[in-house]
Design a protein around this motif. Structure first.
Motif, PDB file in Angstrom:
ATOM      1  N   ILE A 145       0.843  -1.204   0.000  1.00 32.84           N
ATOM      2  CA  ILE A 145       0.000   0.000   0.000  1.00 32.84           C
ATOM      3  C   ILE A 145       0.876   1.250   0.000  1.00 32.84           C
ATOM      4  N   ILE A 146       1.895   1.254   0.852  1.00 32.85           N
ATOM      5  CA  ILE A 146       2.812   2.406   0.917  1.00 32.85           C
ATOM      6  C   ILE A 146       3.525   2.599  -0.421  1.00 32.85           C
ATOM      7  N   LYS A 147       3.914   1.501  -1.033  1.00 33.41           N
ATOM      8  CA  LYS A 147       4.581   1.564  -2.341  1.00 33.41           C
ATOM      9  C   LYS A 147       3.669   2.202  -3.390  1.00 33.41           C
ATOM     10  N   LEU A 148       2.408   1.807  -3.394  1.00 36.34           N
ATOM     11  CA  LEU A 148       1.434   2.391  -4.321  1.00 36.34           C
ATOM     12  C   LEU A 148       1.322   3.902  -4.122  1.00 36.34           C
ATOM     13  N   ILE A 149       1.239   4.322  -2.866  1.00 37.74           N
ATOM     14  CA  ILE A 149       1.075   5.748  -2.563  1.00 37.74           C
ATOM     15  C   ILE A 149       2.332   6.528  -2.958  1.00 37.74           C
ATOM     16  N   ASN A 150       3.489   5.951  -2.754  1.00 40.38           N
ATOM     17  CA  ASN A 150       4.725   6.613  -3.189  1.00 40.38           C
ATOM     18  C   ASN A 150       4.753   6.810  -4.704  1.00 40.38           C
ATOM     19  N   PHE A 151       4.297   5.811  -5.444  1.00 41.31           N
ATOM     20  CA  PHE A 151       4.214   5.943  -6.901  1.00 41.31           C
ATOM     21  C   PHE A 151       3.189   7.002  -7.291  1.00 41.31           C
ATOM     22  N   ALA A 152       2.099   7.080  -6.530  1.00 43.58           N
ATOM     23  CA  ALA A 152       1.082   8.094  -6.803  1.00 43.58           C
ATOM     24  C   ALA A 152       1.653   9.496  -6.616  1.00 43.58           C
ATOM     25  N   LYS A 153       2.437   9.669  -5.562  1.00 43.51           N
ATOM     26  CA  LYS A 153       3.068  10.975  -5.322  1.00 43.51           C
ATOM     27  C   LYS A 153       4.019  11.334  -6.458  1.00 43.51           C
ATOM     28  N   PHE A 154       4.848  10.380  -6.871  1.00 48.10           N
ATOM     29  CA  PHE A 154       5.818  10.618  -7.950  1.00 48.10           C
ATOM     30  C   PHE A 154       5.113  10.986  -9.254  1.00 48.10           C
ATOM     31  N   ASN A 155       3.947  10.379  -9.485  1.00 53.09           N
ATOM     32  CA  ASN A 155       3.204  10.612 -10.725  1.00 53.09           C
ATOM     33  C   ASN A 155       2.114  11.677 -10.584  1.00 53.09           C
ATOM     34  N   LYS A 156       2.101  12.354  -9.421  1.00 53.90           N
ATOM     35  CA  LYS A 156       1.128  13.422  -9.162  1.00 53.90           C
ATOM     36  C   LYS A 156      -0.313  12.944  -9.373  1.00 53.90           C
ATOM     37  N   ALA A 157      -0.594  11.784  -8.856  1.00 50.93           N
ATOM     38  CA  ALA A 157      -1.928  11.193  -8.983  1.00 50.93           C
ATOM     39  C   ALA A 157      -2.708  11.356  -7.683  1.00 50.93           C
ATOM     40  N   SER A 158      -4.014  11.442  -7.802  1.00 48.53           N
ATOM     41  CA  SER A 158      -4.886  11.575  -6.630  1.00 48.53           C
ATOM     42  C   SER A 158      -5.682  10.284  -6.436  1.00 48.53           C
ATOM     43  N   ILE A 159      -5.953   9.957  -5.171  1.00 48.12           N
ATOM     44  CA  ILE A 159      -6.605   8.688  -4.849  1.00 48.12           C
ATOM     45  C   ILE A 159      -7.712   8.878  -3.817  1.00 48.12           C
TER      46      ILE A 159
ATOM     47  N   GLY B 211      -4.630  -1.512   9.873  1.00 49.06           N
ATOM     48  CA  GLY B 211      -3.725  -0.698   9.061  1.00 49.06           C
ATOM     49  C   GLY B 211      -3.626   0.758   9.496  1.00 49.06           C
ATOM     50  N   LYS B 212      -4.022   1.059  10.735  1.00 44.34           N
ATOM     51  CA  LYS B 212      -4.127   2.458  11.153  1.00 44.34           C
ATOM     52  C   LYS B 212      -2.801   3.217  11.081  1.00 44.34           C
ATOM     53  N   GLU B 213      -1.694   2.560  11.419  1.00 47.65           N
ATOM     54  CA  GLU B 213      -0.391   3.239  11.346  1.00 47.65           C
ATOM     55  C   GLU B 213       0.010   3.476   9.886  1.00 47.65           C
ATOM     56  N   THR B 214      -0.349   2.540   9.020  1.00 47.89           N
ATOM     57  CA  THR B 214      -0.070   2.703   7.591  1.00 47.89           C
ATOM     58  C   THR B 214      -0.866   3.869   7.024  1.00 47.89           C
ATOM     59  N   TYR B 215      -2.124   4.014   7.461  1.00 41.08           N
ATOM     60  CA  TYR B 215      -2.948   5.121   6.966  1.00 41.08           C
ATOM     61  C   TYR B 215      -2.349   6.473   7.350  1.00 41.08           C
ATOM     62  N   LYS B 216      -1.766   6.541   8.535  1.00 48.83           N
ATOM     63  CA  LYS B 216      -1.097   7.787   8.940  1.00 48.83           C
ATOM     64  C   LYS B 216       0.068   8.095   8.008  1.00 48.83           C
ATOM     65  N   LYS B 217       0.838   7.054   7.663  1.00 43.90           N
ATOM     66  CA  LYS B 217       2.002   7.237   6.792  1.00 43.90           C
ATOM     67  C   LYS B 217       1.595   7.678   5.396  1.00 43.90           C
ATOM     68  N   ILE B 218       0.581   7.002   4.819  1.00 43.25           N
ATOM     69  CA  ILE B 218       0.227   7.330   3.433  1.00 43.25           C
ATOM     70  C   ILE B 218      -0.431   8.706   3.337  1.00 43.25           C
ATOM     71  N   LYS B 219      -1.129   9.105   4.399  1.00 40.43           N
ATOM     72  CA  LYS B 219      -1.730  10.441   4.413  1.00 40.43           C
ATOM     73  C   LYS B 219      -0.629  11.501   4.418  1.00 40.43           C
ATOM     74  N   LYS B 220       0.428  11.218   5.154  1.00 43.01           N
ATOM     75  CA  LYS B 220       1.564  12.133   5.205  1.00 43.01           C
ATOM     76  C   LYS B 220       2.281  12.191   3.857  1.00 43.01           C
ATOM     77  N   ILE B 221       2.378  11.059   3.167  1.00 45.03           N
ATOM     78  CA  ILE B 221       3.075  10.993   1.879  1.00 45.03           C
ATOM     79  C   ILE B 221       2.319  11.757   0.798  1.00 45.03           C
ATOM     80  N   LEU B 222       1.001  11.487   0.679  1.00 47.68           N
ATOM     81  CA  LEU B 222       0.238  12.034  -0.447  1.00 47.68           C
ATOM     82  C   LEU B 222      -0.541  13.293  -0.103  1.00 47.68           C
ATOM     83  N   GLY B 223      -0.673  13.587   1.179  1.00 40.92           N
ATOM     84  CA  GLY B 223      -1.301  14.830   1.601  1.00 40.92           C
ATOM     85  C   GLY B 223      -2.727  14.989   1.100  1.00 40.92           C
ATOM     86  N   THR B 224      -3.027  16.159   0.549  1.00 41.67           N
ATOM     87  CA  THR B 224      -4.395  16.468   0.117  1.00 41.67           C
ATOM     88  C   THR B 224      -4.814  15.696  -1.132  1.00 41.67           C
ATOM     89  N   SER B 225      -3.863  15.008  -1.765  1.00 37.34           N
ATOM     90  CA  SER B 225      -4.212  14.204  -2.945  1.00 37.34           C
ATOM     91  C   SER B 225      -4.767  12.835  -2.562  1.00 37.34           C
TER      92      SER B 225
END
Length: 390
Positions: free
Chosen positions: A220-234, A247-261
């Motif tokens: 999941i984190i890998k997907l979100i990192n690719f989304a950030k690199f490709n400027k994609a929203s999810i 997955g609550k700790e993972t959700y905190k991480k991915i929210k931080k990675i992709l932000g408002t996207s």
């Protein structure tokens, strides 16, 4: 055609009988050839094998359901009394198997009734290793009604008969008003599989399991990192509340990675709804389950990022999945997924109307997600034909 809904619930009120369980289960030798060979391959010693099988026997003795042990005779007689008034030669089962349905199936077999079981979701026919289905559905059935596929050589006594899926056929009508257009709020509507602390009985490698949760969350984190690199929203829609908790700790991480996207849905109702889908370019799955079948049969833009961490296709289905991969629906890498997203967004209508893509989808759907506007005609014809054999 007349149908009668049979209601039966097992009883399990008798007290747990330690003595009877001990006497019964100590007679069972769990050191089967298959289990022993597996442990020997993993370099278990003879003492280890004895210890494992002894503890496994004790574990089963302790957790075996009361309604299937202490109450088994009472429940079987109760099931016999419920079926006694019926003269029909056929009985139809739908939905996931339970202890109650197993008793009814067993009595049906004693009465020489033909057991007809219905496919009730995705995975059937194309995903490997789903023992719950093999042992509780195919094994009991004389006729199994599929969503298109026709063969399973492991179960020669069961006839697999294809009929259009009523549910998928009706969903194609529901989605007719969906518009494919360039302006959408989100690139992906992501609907990942559920996570569970404890699996249900007879879970094989075809489902998520506790042992793969850390690896799964890393995906999941890998997907979100690719989304950030490709400027994609999810728009991320978790499967259920248990999945959110695991997955609550993972959700905190991915929210931080992709932000408002990234938007994580608070509405955890199962499945797709029009309001969410209309705001997203692509419905994204992490495995080709029931929702994926709904998308391809209802002309909803969809893709799968399928790393095959927790399931994989049957050998007989490989060529059909390969065709879907060749036209950009199935992706085994994140790089391929986001490349296809960019192609789609340039011209969504052209992407959806591509002849090779439509051909690949039709080939797959005819085999694993068969739909028909007049599905009731096919079902009526089948049921009347079966009734004439009574």
């Amino acid at each position: 055609l007349n149908f009668k809904n049979i209601k039966f619930k097992t009883e399990g009120e008798t007290k747990y009988n330690h003595r009877h369980r001990e006497l019964f289960f100590k007679k069972i030798d769990l050191k089967t050839n298959g289990l022993k060979r597996f442990m020997e391959k993993k370099y278990f010693t003879d003492n280890d094998i004895d210890l494992v099988t002894a503890n496994l026997t004790y574990f089963i003795q302790k957790i075996f359901p009361i309604d299937l042990f202490e109450e088994i005779e009472k429940n079987y007689e109760k099931a016999k009394s419920i079926l006694k008034p019926y003269k029909s030669k056929h009985i139809i089962f739908g939905g996931s198997p339970t202890s109650s349905s197993s008793f009814i199936m067993a009595v049906s077999k004693e009465k020489k009734m033909s057991v007809i079981t219905l496919q009730h979701g995705g995975y059937y026919g194309y995903i490997k290793d789903i023992p719950r289905v093999y042992e509780l559905e195919y094994s009991f059935s004389d006729i199994f009604l599929t969503w298109g596929w026709t063969e399973n050589k492991q179960f020669p006594t069961c006839k697999f008969f294809p009929l259009p899926s009523p549910w998928l056929s009706e969903r194609t009508i529901y989605w007719k008003k969906l518009k494919i257009q360039e302006d959408k709020r989100f690139d992906f509507l992501f609907l990942p599989q559920r996570l569970e602390e404890y699996t249900m009985p007879l879970t094989g490698a075809g489902n998520t399991r506790p042992d793969i949760i850390p690896s799964y969350l890393n995906e999941i984190i890998k997907l979100i990192n690719f989304a950030k690199f490709n400027k994609a929203s999810i728009f991320y829609k978790p499967y259920n509340q248990k999945t959110v908790l695991l997955g609550k700790e993972t959700y905190k991480k991915i929210k931080k990675i992709l932000g408002t996207s990234l938007t994580i849905s608070k509405n955890l109702n199962k499945g797709l709804n029009f309001r969410i889908v209309k705001n997203c370019h692509i419905v994204l799955w992490d495995q080709p389950g029931t929702g994926f079948l709904e998308c391809i049969t209802s002309n909803i833009p969809t893709m799968v990022i399928w790393t095959k961490l927790f399931n994989e296709e049957e050998k007989s289905a490989q060529k059909y999945f390969k065709k879907l991969e060749n036209v950009g629906l199935i992706h085994v890498t994140h790089k391929s997924l986001f490349k296809e997203l960019a192609i789609y967004k340039k011209d969504p209508i052209s992407w959806m109307s591509n002849s090779e893509r439509k051909k690949a989808i039709n080939l797959f759907s005819q085999r694993y997600a068969f739909t028909c506007p007049e599905w009731t005609d096919s079902w009526n014809h089948f049921l009347k034909k079966i009734k004439s054999y009574a």
